[in-house]
Design an enzyme around this catalytic site. Structure first.
Site, PDB file in Angstrom:
ATOM      1  N   LYS A  67      32.241  -3.101  26.587  1.00  0.00           N
ATOM      2  CA  LYS A  67      32.705  -3.557  27.902  1.00  0.00           C
ATOM      3  C   LYS A  67      33.914  -4.492  27.839  1.00  0.00           C
ATOM      4  O   LYS A  67      34.779  -4.446  28.712  1.00  0.00           O
ATOM      5  CB  LYS A  67      31.561  -4.258  28.639  1.00  0.00           C
ATOM      6  CG  LYS A  67      30.488  -3.303  29.136  1.00  0.00           C
ATOM      7  CD  LYS A  67      29.378  -4.060  29.829  1.00  0.00           C
ATOM      8  CE  LYS A  67      28.710  -3.172  30.855  1.00  0.00           C
ATOM      9  NZ  LYS A  67      27.906  -3.915  31.826  1.00  0.00           N
ATOM     10  N   ASP A 104      29.322  -3.782  38.698  1.00  0.00           N
ATOM     11  CA  ASP A 104      27.958  -4.342  38.655  1.00  0.00           C
ATOM     12  C   ASP A 104      27.675  -5.253  39.845  1.00  0.00           C
ATOM     13  O   ASP A 104      26.580  -5.225  40.421  1.00  0.00           O
ATOM     14  CB  ASP A 104      27.737  -5.123  37.353  1.00  0.00           C
ATOM     15  CG  ASP A 104      27.533  -4.213  36.153  1.00  0.00           C
ATOM     16  OD1 ASP A 104      27.127  -3.053  36.356  1.00  0.00           O
ATOM     17  OD2 ASP A 104      27.784  -4.660  35.021  1.00  0.00           O
TER      18      ASP A 104
END
Ligand code: ATR
Length: 274
Positions: A67, A104
């Site tokens: 990420k 997210d």
């Protein structure tokens, strides 16, 4: 036009639910695309990522441990991905390279909006437990929604202090030992730690909340964590973590395949069956 492809890149990646989510939407909307699992080692990540567009990929999700590298190597970065410090959704650009986004926080908020529509971010204080990657996305999204004050507790207090210094003065760090008393005036309580997940220790807090309090967990195995069960017993509103996973997938699907999908009951049932 070739069949558009997307996939989730991780190492290891065996248990990702993302292929089932995206394949469900592809089928539902009659789109002749596909979504694969891509197991790529950290040392090969950038090289392999560069090769994907020529193979028909229009984008990808990235998960642990890629990420941060995905963010660092992007041609374009969204404001929220930059603030969160990690990317989970990549869209390949026609001119080469990719745009890195982090969905997210959007997934977290839209899960709550779908399942607890009366929750109002402006109504009062939030309590966020944990200071890892998930907490960063959730703090960002709560602040963006207008939450006036966030109490932040983490076992390792210095990590919470680092987040507070990055995200600004609406965040107040509290001691781990003070979590229970902080639940009294709180409008939303969020567990962002792995505590409560099957095989892990429980998050032990004495909830002093009411029907005005929303309690939510990012853990979704089990779906009803002990935290959520106890909150429901005390009359609080509860929202489980599975919806965050499903909702965070929405913007990626829309960018890659051109239709904004919805999280419906039949998708939830399908994912729970696996
Ligand atoms: P993620 O990116 O999924 O949020 P992470 O960065 O490893 O994962 O963060 C995990 C969070 O769970 C952290 O807040 C961690 O607390 P520490 O910063 O003190 O490590 C928290 N956590 C994990 N195990 C815990 C435990 N047994 N007790 C309390 N907190 C725990």
């Amino acid at each position: 036009m070739n069949t558009p492809l997307a996939g989730v890149i991780g190492w290891p990646i065996n248990h990702s639910k993302s292929p089932n989510i995206h394949k469900y939407w592809l089928k539902k909307h009659g789109i002749s695309g596909d979504y694969h699992t891509l197991s790529i080692k950290p040392e090969d990540f950038i090289k392999e990522l560069k090769s994907l567009p020529s193979m028909g990929y229009v984008g990808a999700n990235v998960t642990i441990p890629h990420k941060e590298a995905a963010l660092a190597n992007a041609r374009e970065v969204t404001t929220r991905a930059r603030a969160i410090g990690a990317a989970n959704t990549l869209v390949f650009l026609p001119c080469g390279g990719y745009r890195a986004d982090n969905t997210d926080g959007e997934g977290f908020i839209n899960n709550i909006k779908q399942n607890a529509p009366d929750w109002d971010a402006l109504a009062g204080q939030a309590l966020v437990i944990g200071a890892g990657g998930a907490a960063r996305a959730i703090l960002y999204s709560l602040l963006a929604e207008g939450t006036p004050e966030i109490l932040l507790a983490n076992r390792t207090k210095s990590r919470a202090e680092t987040l507070a210094s990055e995200f600004g003065n609406r965040i107040t760090v509290i001691d781990w030992a003070d979590i229970s008393s902080a639940t009294i005036e709180t409008k939303i309580i969020v567990n962002t730690t792995s505590l409560g997940m099957s095989g892990y220790d429980e998050l032990k807090i004495d909830l002093r909340c009411s029907s005005q309090t929303l309690v939510t967990d990012i853990v979704y195995v089990p779906l009803q964590t002990n935290l959520l069960k106890e909150a429901a017993n005390k009359g609080c509103v509860t929202v489980s973590g599975l919806g965050m996973l499903l909702h965070q997938a929405v913007p990626g699907f829309e960018s890659w395949f051109g239709i904004r999908p919805i999280v419906d009951e039949s998708l939830i049932r399908k994912i729970l069956k696996r």
